[in-house]
Enzyme design. Structure first.
Site, mmCIF file in Angstrom:
data_model
loop_
_atom_site.group_PDB
_atom_site.id
_atom_site.type_symbol
_atom_site.label_atom_id
_atom_site.label_comp_id
_atom_site.label_asym_id
_atom_site.label_seq_id
_atom_site.Cartn_x
_atom_site.Cartn_y
_atom_site.Cartn_z
ATOM 1 N N ALA A 152 0.950 -1.240 -0.250
ATOM 2 C CA ALA A 152 -0.139 0.241 0.165
ATOM 3 C C ALA A 152 0.735 1.300 -0.401
ATOM 4 C CB ALA A 152 -0.905 0.212 1.240
ATOM 5 N N GLU B 167 -0.590 -9.450 -0.700
ATOM 6 C CA GLU B 167 -1.617 -9.277 -0.766
ATOM 7 C C GLU B 167 -2.267 -10.041 -1.971
ATOM 8 O OE1 GLU B 167 -1.754 -6.099 2.672
ATOM 9 O OE2 GLU B 167 -2.648 -7.921 4.002
ATOM 10 N N GLY C 155 0.696 -4.654 0.375
ATOM 11 C CA GLY C 155 -0.013 -5.118 0.509
ATOM 12 C C GLY C 155 -0.173 -6.028 -0.949
ATOM 13 N N GLU D 270 4.476 -5.111 7.961
ATOM 14 C CA GLU D 270 3.604 -3.550 8.197
ATOM 15 C C GLU D 270 4.477 -3.904 9.087
ATOM 16 O OE1 GLU D 270 2.693 -6.593 6.036
ATOM 17 O OE2 GLU D 270 1.071 -5.371 4.456
HETATM 18 N N1 CAA Z 1 4.478 3.512 -0.540
HETATM 19 C C1 CAA Z 1 5.052 4.732 -0.671
HETATM 20 N N2 CAA Z 1 6.349 4.671 -1.560
HETATM 21 C C2 CAA Z 1 7.227 4.008 -1.881
HETATM 22 C C3 CAA Z 1 6.711 2.376 -0.795
HETATM 23 C C4 CAA Z 1 5.223 2.434 -0.372
HETATM 24 N N3 CAA Z 1 4.830 1.093 -0.205
HETATM 25 N N4 CAA Z 1 8.160 1.379 -1.231
HETATM 26 C C5 CAA Z 1 9.065 2.251 -2.024
HETATM 27 N N5 CAA Z 1 7.896 3.408 -2.349
HETATM 28 C C6 CAA Z 1 8.738 4.979 -2.237
HETATM 29 C C7 CAA Z 1 10.279 5.295 -1.444
HETATM 30 O O1 CAA Z 1 9.760 5.826 -0.854
HETATM 31 C C8 CAA Z 1 11.430 5.650 -2.669
HETATM 32 O O2 CAA Z 1 10.922 7.123 -3.118
HETATM 33 P P1 CAA Z 1 11.793 8.244 -3.460
HETATM 34 O O3 CAA Z 1 12.836 8.394 -3.951
HETATM 35 O O4 CAA Z 1 10.690 9.690 -3.331
HETATM 36 O O5 CAA Z 1 12.340 8.735 -1.550
HETATM 37 C C9 CAA Z 1 10.928 5.247 -3.767
HETATM 38 O O6 CAA Z 1 9.582 3.886 -3.306
HETATM 39 C C10 CAA Z 1 11.656 3.701 -3.738
HETATM 40 O O7 CAA Z 1 11.946 3.175 -2.374
HETATM 41 P P2 CAA Z 1 12.984 2.743 -1.472
HETATM 42 O O8 CAA Z 1 14.633 3.738 -2.184
HETATM 43 O O9 CAA Z 1 13.381 1.937 -0.740
HETATM 44 O O10 CAA Z 1 14.312 1.536 -2.804
HETATM 45 P P3 CAA Z 1 14.979 0.168 -1.949
HETATM 46 O O11 CAA Z 1 15.781 -0.388 -3.578
HETATM 47 O O12 CAA Z 1 16.783 0.450 -1.353
HETATM 48 O O13 CAA Z 1 13.954 -0.774 -1.173
HETATM 49 C C11 CAA Z 1 12.088 -2.330 -0.403
HETATM 50 C C12 CAA Z 1 12.870 -1.457 -1.483
HETATM 51 C C13 CAA Z 1 13.506 -2.800 0.033
HETATM 52 C C14 CAA Z 1 10.822 -2.553 -1.139
HETATM 53 C C15 CAA Z 1 11.761 -0.628 0.207
HETATM 54 O O14 CAA Z 1 10.884 0.591 -0.998
HETATM 55 C C16 CAA Z 1 10.568 -0.817 1.207
HETATM 56 O O15 CAA Z 1 11.048 -0.976 2.782
HETATM 57 N N6 CAA Z 1 9.105 -0.175 1.166
HETATM 58 C C17 CAA Z 1 8.017 -0.464 1.707
HETATM 59 C C18 CAA Z 1 7.876 -2.169 1.979
HETATM 60 C C19 CAA Z 1 6.015 -2.015 3.238
HETATM 61 O O16 CAA Z 1 6.066 -1.775 3.786
HETATM 62 N N7 CAA Z 1 5.574 -2.348 2.197
HETATM 63 C C20 CAA Z 1 3.656 -2.212 3.243
HETATM 64 C C21 CAA Z 1 3.672 -1.878 2.746
HETATM 65 S S1 CAA Z 1 1.872 -1.165 3.852
HETATM 66 C C22 CAA Z 1 1.340 -2.705 3.244
HETATM 67 O O17 CAA Z 1 0.632 -2.648 2.528
HETATM 68 C C23 CAA Z 1 -0.416 -2.385 3.873
HETATM 69 C C24 CAA Z 1 -1.380 -3.505 3.909
HETATM 70 O O18 CAA Z 1 -1.494 -4.490 4.529
HETATM 71 C C25 CAA Z 1 -2.176 -3.244 2.722
#
Ligand code: CAA
Length: 261
Positions: free
Chosen positions: A69, A115, A112, A135
């Site tokens: 998400a 999911e 997500g 999460e």
């Molecule tokens: N939402 C919004 N933006 C996101 C994102 C997310 N879930 N995941 C990555 N991005 C964005 C980052 O903020 C970054 O943006 P900026 O360039 O503006 O800073 C861009 O994408 C690139 O991301 P990274 O620099 O972090 O890339 P990386 O290769 O170093 O890492 C990753 C990759 C491990 C996937 C890391 O991005 C990450 O951990 N992302 C979040 C994963 C996460 O926590 N997902 C769960 C979300 S909550 C959810 O999904 C609730 C549910 O149950 C429905």
């Protein structure tokens, strides 16, 4: 489909009867914002009504299926907003899609993203894919089926490890655990998904739908209720032209020609 901001929609296969949905928000690793999910839902509505689409594939890019998400969109929401607005409830559209849908996962399928893949019927993965429900690291829990579908798929203990720690699982481990059906070299993944989709699409769309419905019912029903439900649908296949055609073609040693819609 020029009106789509976050998706690319194409038709694949020799008969162009495979609908391909590519998640396409590369700058944010296909974070699943509200607009993107609304677009997915509207494409699914269209595919469901379109008799020329027999099977659907949902995929992302080579690097990422979806990183979950959209955290920036969620960050400032409070309880009243998410509760009254039924936050994420529209995501379940995909789980109610009637036609077969295959997730082709390269790279990250997190939160997500994982999911969303689990709402599909079959998951094929590239060898570098990674699955996870991180999460907990954000101070929340999975909200689109992660604690439910994952538990029903890989069991309580593996799910606990992933969800409580936020750790990721490799494509290979996901295959062993039964989440992923098959693992392919990343560059072959989409073609393999298309080949599977073409096989499914060559069969009776109506009977394929009945098989999907019966399998999904098994997740909700007791064994006896499920067996009863299956038997009713099995008997109903005898009301279709395609069942007659399939058996006649076998006996006459010729390929079947399915016509029910
Ligand atoms: N939402 C919004 N933006 C996101 C994102 C997310 N879930 N995941 C990555 N991005 C964005 C980052 O903020 C970054 O943006 P900026 O360039 O503006 O800073 C861009 O994408 C690139 O991301 P990274 O620099 O972090 O890339 P990386 O290769 O170093 O890492 C990753 C990759 C491990 C996937 C890391 O991005 C990450 O951990 N992302 C979040 C994963 C996460 O926590 N997902 C769960 C979300 S909550 C959810 O999904 C609730 C549910 O149950 C429905």
């Amino acid at each position: 489909s020029n009106d789509l901001k976050h998706l690319i929609v194409e038709f694949k296969g020799d008969k162009s009867n495979i609908g391909l949905i590519r998640l396409n928000r590369p700058k944010v690793l296909n974070a699943l914002c509200d607009d993107l999910m609304n677009e997915v839902n509207s494409v699914l509505d269209r595919f469901e009504k379109d008799p020329s689409v027999n099977c659907v594939i949902l995929t992302g890019s080579d690097k990422v299926f979806a990183a979950g998400a959209d955290i920036k969109e969620m960050k400032n929401l409070d309880f009243k907003q998410v509760y009254k607005g039924s936050f994420l409830s529209h995501w379940s559209r995909i789980a109610k899609f009637k036609k077969p849908i295959i997730a082709a996962v390269n790279g990250f399928a997190l939160g997500g993203g994982c999911e969303l893949a689990m709402m599909c019927d079959i998951i094929y993965a590239g060898s570098k894919a990674q699955f996870g429900q991180p999460e907990i690291i954000l101070g929340t829990i999975p909200g689109a089926g992660g604690t439910q579908r994952l538990t029903k798929t890989i069991g309580k203990y593996k799910t606990m490890e992933l969800v409580l720690s936020g750790r990721r699982m490799s494509a290979q481990d996901a295959e062993k655990a039964g989440l992923v059906c098959k693992v392919f070299p990343p560059e072959e993944l989409l073609n393999e998904a298309i080949k599977l989709a073409e096989t499914i699409a060559s069969l009776s769309p109506m009977v394929v739908q009945m098989a999907k419905e019966s399998i999904n019912a098994s997740l909700e029903l007791s064994l006896n209720e499920g067996l009863h439900f299956e038997k009713l649908l099995f008997h109903q296949t005898f009301a279709t032209e395609d069942r007659k055609e399939g058996m006649a073609a076998f006996v006459e040693k010729r390929p079947p020609k399915f016509t029910d819609q």
